[in-house]
Design a protein around this motif. Structure first.
Motif, PDB file in Angstrom:
ATOM      1  N   ASP A  78       0.207  -3.097  -6.762  1.00  0.00           N
ATOM      2  CA  ASP A  78      -1.042  -3.834  -6.905  1.00  0.00           C
ATOM      3  C   ASP A  78      -1.068  -5.008  -5.930  1.00  0.00           C
ATOM      4  N   ALA A  79      -2.266  -5.313  -5.419  1.00  0.00           N
ATOM      5  CA  ALA A  79      -2.405  -6.398  -4.449  1.00  0.00           C
ATOM      6  C   ALA A  79      -1.921  -7.723  -5.019  1.00  0.00           C
ATOM      7  N   ALA A  80      -2.018  -7.874  -6.332  1.00  0.00           N
ATOM      8  CA  ALA A  80      -1.593  -9.125  -6.967  1.00  0.00           C
ATOM      9  C   ALA A  80      -0.098  -9.139  -7.278  1.00  0.00           C
ATOM     10  N   TYR A  81       0.572  -8.040  -7.020  1.00  0.00           N
ATOM     11  CA  TYR A  81       2.000  -7.952  -7.337  1.00  0.00           C
ATOM     12  C   TYR A  81       2.786  -8.966  -6.506  1.00  0.00           C
ATOM     13  N   ASP A  82       3.651  -9.711  -7.152  1.00  0.00           N
ATOM     14  CA  ASP A  82       4.477 -10.712  -6.485  1.00  0.00           C
ATOM     15  C   ASP A  82       5.879 -10.143  -6.305  1.00  0.00           C
ATOM     16  N   ALA A  83       6.218  -9.856  -5.046  1.00  0.00           N
ATOM     17  CA  ALA A  83       7.525  -9.263  -4.766  1.00  0.00           C
ATOM     18  C   ALA A  83       8.639 -10.291  -4.779  1.00  0.00           C
ATOM     19  N   THR A  84       8.282 -11.589  -4.731  1.00  0.00           N
ATOM     20  CA  THR A  84       9.288 -12.644  -4.657  1.00  0.00           C
ATOM     21  C   THR A  84      10.226 -12.575  -5.857  1.00  0.00           C
ATOM     22  N   GLY A  85      11.533 -12.554  -5.564  1.00  0.00           N
ATOM     23  CA  GLY A  85      12.523 -12.532  -6.626  1.00  0.00           C
ATOM     24  C   GLY A  85      12.998 -11.146  -6.997  1.00  0.00           C
ATOM     25  N   SER A  86      12.298 -10.100  -6.518  1.00  0.00           N
ATOM     26  CA  SER A  86      12.748  -8.735  -6.795  1.00  0.00           C
ATOM     27  C   SER A  86      13.924  -8.389  -5.884  1.00  0.00           C
TER      28      SER A  86
ATOM     29  N   ALA B  26       5.214   3.549  -6.806  1.00  0.00           N
ATOM     30  CA  ALA B  26       5.206   2.837  -8.083  1.00  0.00           C
ATOM     31  C   ALA B  26       4.309   3.499  -9.114  1.00  0.00           C
ATOM     32  N   VAL B  27       3.339   4.311  -8.668  1.00  0.00           N
ATOM     33  CA  VAL B  27       2.404   4.955  -9.598  1.00  0.00           C
ATOM     34  C   VAL B  27       2.908   6.325 -10.025  1.00  0.00           C
ATOM     35  N   THR B  28       3.277   7.166  -9.049  1.00  0.00           N
ATOM     36  CA  THR B  28       3.668   8.548  -9.355  1.00  0.00           C
ATOM     37  C   THR B  28       5.173   8.720  -9.507  1.00  0.00           C
TER      38      THR B  28
ATOM     39  N   ARG C  82       0.831  -1.212   0.000  1.00  0.00           N
ATOM     40  CA  ARG C  82       0.000   0.000   0.000  1.00  0.00           C
ATOM     41  C   ARG C  82       0.859   1.254   0.000  1.00  0.00           C
ATOM     42  N   MET C  83       1.913   1.235   0.781  1.00  0.00           N
ATOM     43  CA  MET C  83       2.773   2.407   0.880  1.00  0.00           C
ATOM     44  C   MET C  83       3.327   2.805  -0.481  1.00  0.00           C
ATOM     45  N   MET C  84       3.747   1.805  -1.264  1.00  0.00           N
ATOM     46  CA  MET C  84       4.360   2.084  -2.564  1.00  0.00           C
ATOM     47  C   MET C  84       3.370   1.965  -3.720  1.00  0.00           C
ATOM     48  N   GLN C  85       2.073   1.810  -3.383  1.00  0.00           N
ATOM     49  CA  GLN C  85       1.003   1.686  -4.375  1.00  0.00           C
ATOM     50  C   GLN C  85       1.258   0.539  -5.351  1.00  0.00           C
TER      51      GLN C  85
ATOM     52  N   PHE D 258      13.750   1.488  -4.145  1.00  0.00           N
ATOM     53  CA  PHE D 258      14.324   2.784  -3.794  1.00  0.00           C
ATOM     54  C   PHE D 258      14.145   3.754  -4.955  1.00  0.00           C
ATOM     55  N   VAL D 259      14.073   5.052  -4.642  1.00  0.00           N
ATOM     56  CA  VAL D 259      14.094   6.039  -5.721  1.00  0.00           C
ATOM     57  C   VAL D 259      15.448   5.944  -6.400  1.00  0.00           C
ATOM     58  N   HIS D 260      15.463   6.331  -7.659  1.00  0.00           N
ATOM     59  CA  HIS D 260      16.654   6.103  -8.474  1.00  0.00           C
ATOM     60  C   HIS D 260      17.904   6.714  -7.843  1.00  0.00           C
TER      61      HIS D 260
END
Length: 684
Positions: free
Chosen positions: A190-198, A235-237, A185-188, A204-206
């Motif tokens: 998606d609920a279906a987003y799979d963070a595994t492997g990232s 992730a959105v803005t 939620r903090m980084m907007q 982080f910001v660039h």
């Protein structure tokens, strides 16, 4: 067993005896093997009758429970079960007995040391060839440590899933295995987003990824943890999310590295509050830095931009209903765009705020339609890159709405869009701006009255003589200071001589101007009766004590005798004149004397000196030499100007001298200068 018994019934007596012994031996061996096997199992083994009464428990029961084996038989085993778990354990056991289904339960039992430990209890029914239950065989396994681990894991999962802060788990290489819902939620994400492997750095910001590589991960390797302010990426803005970032390495019981845990505490609300407080602090200073109306508005607009906005507009209704706009944008070209915008009307946020209807903190299509009501605004919105707008009324302490203040964020701003929390602070700035406007307008009115009064109090016409040219210049203080009580005067005496006075009442405002007028007239009247510098200063001192016992002033009196070409001067704490001789040399006369209001004697020092034809006398107040905040530098500039031939022969020498000394800077205090040029060459 049944087959062996059948065989025994058909044997002879000798055969029967031998076979029976063999079977008994086999049974004893099998029982011994079963007991040895049960004792070797990691737990307590037991058996029960078809109706559920324990008939056997292994030796480990005695060691772990500290009770004799017989205490567990029948339903005695329930006595050692924790009070909170006993009913559940009994009900599950009775249900298994009734149904014949496997028994599987977890409950706490009392150990030999009196503590309770979790047990995993499982039992299966042993059936004959007909399917009837002949006994139950079960085992109790101590799972207390595992249960604590599982409970801790469940608590962590519950904590992580319900926490408002980001939780992230990664391996030693920074590859993510878990990201909790709050982090998504903090980084907007998606609920279906799979963070595994990232990668952790992916969030982080660039600009901060280098910090992660150069600072955070080396600190983790070196010290095992890192804590500091950081920024995650929306992730959105793409906007930076300020967080308090905690990262630490995880180790198992053998100190073997297991991975990296990260906790990020959202600091946006705190940062909003900090920016809001910074805004109020800056705005407060801005209202105190100047009493000038336009300068105050510009200072407030700059404070808004420095603290919370990409640009700021302050629209104020003038005295005749016209719109006065103050615009501040770091880009001069875009500031010109702001200044050129047409007057907002109708449903536009600024128009609504100026009508006192509402404050808004939005950037949706409704308001965009209102903002883009004209072609110039449509073009401006595109060029300004507006992303979020907050518009509030500018209100005076009496509740009058005198304008609107607009703060805006563009697409390049690192801050998140305005919300209701920001609006609270911006509304307060609107109120402070209103108070500053009211004070500035009141000051302008008082200042205008004081300036007009002071100008009216100075001589309108200076004496004219065939061999004397007199010029004067009066500069009221700039808008950065209040009006004072400086004056100059020159008038003819009955005996043909010329009297000159200059002075400065200590203080500012209308009161100082009134006092100045009374002192000037008192000295003028004294000269009519006794044209003597000492007498004129004595009358001025007594006049000041009578009209303002707490007041003080400096004054200089000079009497020029054109028949003797001499000047006689006396001072009451005032700087003496500067003279330029015909050969271009100059001299600054210094004469002592106590200021008016402090004099305790009527004796006054006077000096007289010659002023040959072609000389120039310059009388002045200290507002001239102290204009640079350095009286030595001011005096140097004055002497340099007086020595200049072009200055002394100018048509308006007093004005030129003031301009030379100020060198383009504003007058910080009132300035009065009187120039007397001796000789027919100066007379027009």
């Amino acid at each position: 067993m049944a087959d062996s018994f059948t065989e025994l019934t058909h044997l002879t007596d000798g055969q029967e005896s031998a076979s029976y012994d063999a079977v008994l031996q086999a049974l004893r061996f099998s029982e011994a093997r079963l007991l040895a096997f049960s004792d070797a199992l990691p737990g307590i083994t037991w058996s029960a009758t078809p109706t559920g009464e324990l008939e056997f428990v292994s030796d480990s029961y005695v060691a772990t429970r500290g009770r004799p084996r017989e205490a567990a038989l029948g339903h005695g085993w329930l006595d050692s079960v924790h009070d909170d778990d006993r009913a559940h354990a009994r009900a599950r056991w009775e249900s298994a007995i009734a149904s014949g289904a496997p028994y599987d339960a977890q409950f706490r039992v009392r150990s030999a040391d009196g503590t309770y430990r979790w047990q995993l209890v499982r039992a299966h029914a042993v059936r004959d060839t007909e399917g009837a239950i002949v006994r139950w065989a079960g085992i109790n396994v101590d799972i207390d440590e595992q249960r604590k681990v599982d409970d801790a894991r469940e608590m962590f999962v519950a904590l992580a899933n319900n926490s408002p802060d980001l939780f992230m788990l990664a391996d030693e290489r920074g590859i993510v295995h878990y990201l909790n819902p709050a982090g998504r939620r903090m980084m907007q994400l998606d609920a279906a987003y799979d963070a595994t492997g990232s990668q952790i750095a992916d969030y982080f910001v660039h600009g901060d990824r280098a910090t992660a590589a150069d600072v955070i991960f080396p600190a983790l390797a070196r010290e095992g943890r890192w804590i500091g302010d950081f920024a995650l990426r929306d992730a959105v803005t793409g906007i930076a999310i300020p967080v308090e970032f905690h990262a630490f390495r995880l180790f198992d019981t053998t100190q073997r590295p297991m991975g990296i845990a990260s906790v990020a505490i959202d600091r946006r609300a705190r940062k909003r509050t900090e920016r809001g407080l910074d805004l109020l602090s800056r705005a407060g200073r801005a209202t105190l830095e100047s009493v000038d109306y336009a300068t105050t508005l510009a200072n407030i607009a700059h404070a808004v931009v420095d603290a919370i906005a990409s640009y700021c507009l302050i629209d104020v209704l003038g005295a005749h209903g016209d719109l006065e706009r103050t615009a501040v944008h770091p880009d001069p070209e875009l500031q010109s765009v702001l200044e050129s915008l047409s007057t907002p009307t109708g449903d536009h946020p600024i128009a609504r705020a100026m009508r006192g209807e509402s404050s808004v903190s939005v950037i949706d299509e409704r308001w965009l339609r209102a903002i883009r009501a004209t072609a110039d605004r449509d073009s401006a919105i595109a060029s300004l890159g507006v992303r979020s707008i907050a518009t509030v009324p500018v209100t005076t302490p009496t509740g009058d709405v005198v304008g609107a203040l607009t703060a805006a964020l563009d697409i390049r701003s690192p801050w998140e869009d305005y919300n209701a929390d920001d609006l609270v602070f911006i509304e307060e700035v609107g109120r402070r701006a209103g108070a500053a406007i009211a004070n500035a307008r009141l000051y302008e009115r008082d200042r205008r009255i004081a300036v007009e009064f002071q100008a009216a109090s100075l001589p309108l016409i200076l004496p004219k003589r065939a061999s004397i040219d007199i010029d004067a210049d009066y500069r009221p203080a700039s808008n950065e200071a209040l009006i004072g009580g400086d004056w100059y005067d020159a008038f003819d005496l009955a005996d043909g001589r010329l009297a000159i006075t200059v002075g400065d009442v200590i203080g500012h405002g209308l009161h100082a101007a009134v006092t100045m007028t009374k002192l000037r007239h008192a000295m003028h009247a004294a000269a009519m009766l006794r044209p003597d510098p000492e007498a004129m200063l004595m009358v001025a001192d007594r006049t000041l004590r009578a009209i303002d016992p707490d007041g003080y002033a400096t004054a200089m009196v000079a009497i020029y005798d054109d028949r003797a070409d001499t000047v006689t001067i006396a001072s009451a704490g005032h700087a003496g004149p500067v003279i330029r001789y015909p050969d271009g040399t100059s001299e600054h006369f210094s004469i002592s004397g106590m200021m008016l209001g402090l004099r305790d004697t009527e004796a006054t020092e006077t000096i007289a000196f010659s002023v040959p034809s072609g000389s120039t006398l310059v009388f002045f107040t200290d507002g001239l030499t102290e204009a640079t905040r350095d009286s030595f530098e001011g005096t140097r500039r004055l002497l340099e100007a007086v020595r200049s031939e072009s200055v002394c022969t100018a048509r308006k020498p007093a004005q030129v001298i003031v301009d030379r000394v100020l060198a383009g800077a504003p007058a910080r205090d009132d300035i009065a200068v009187l120039v007397v040029r001796i000789g027919t060459a100066f007379v027009a």
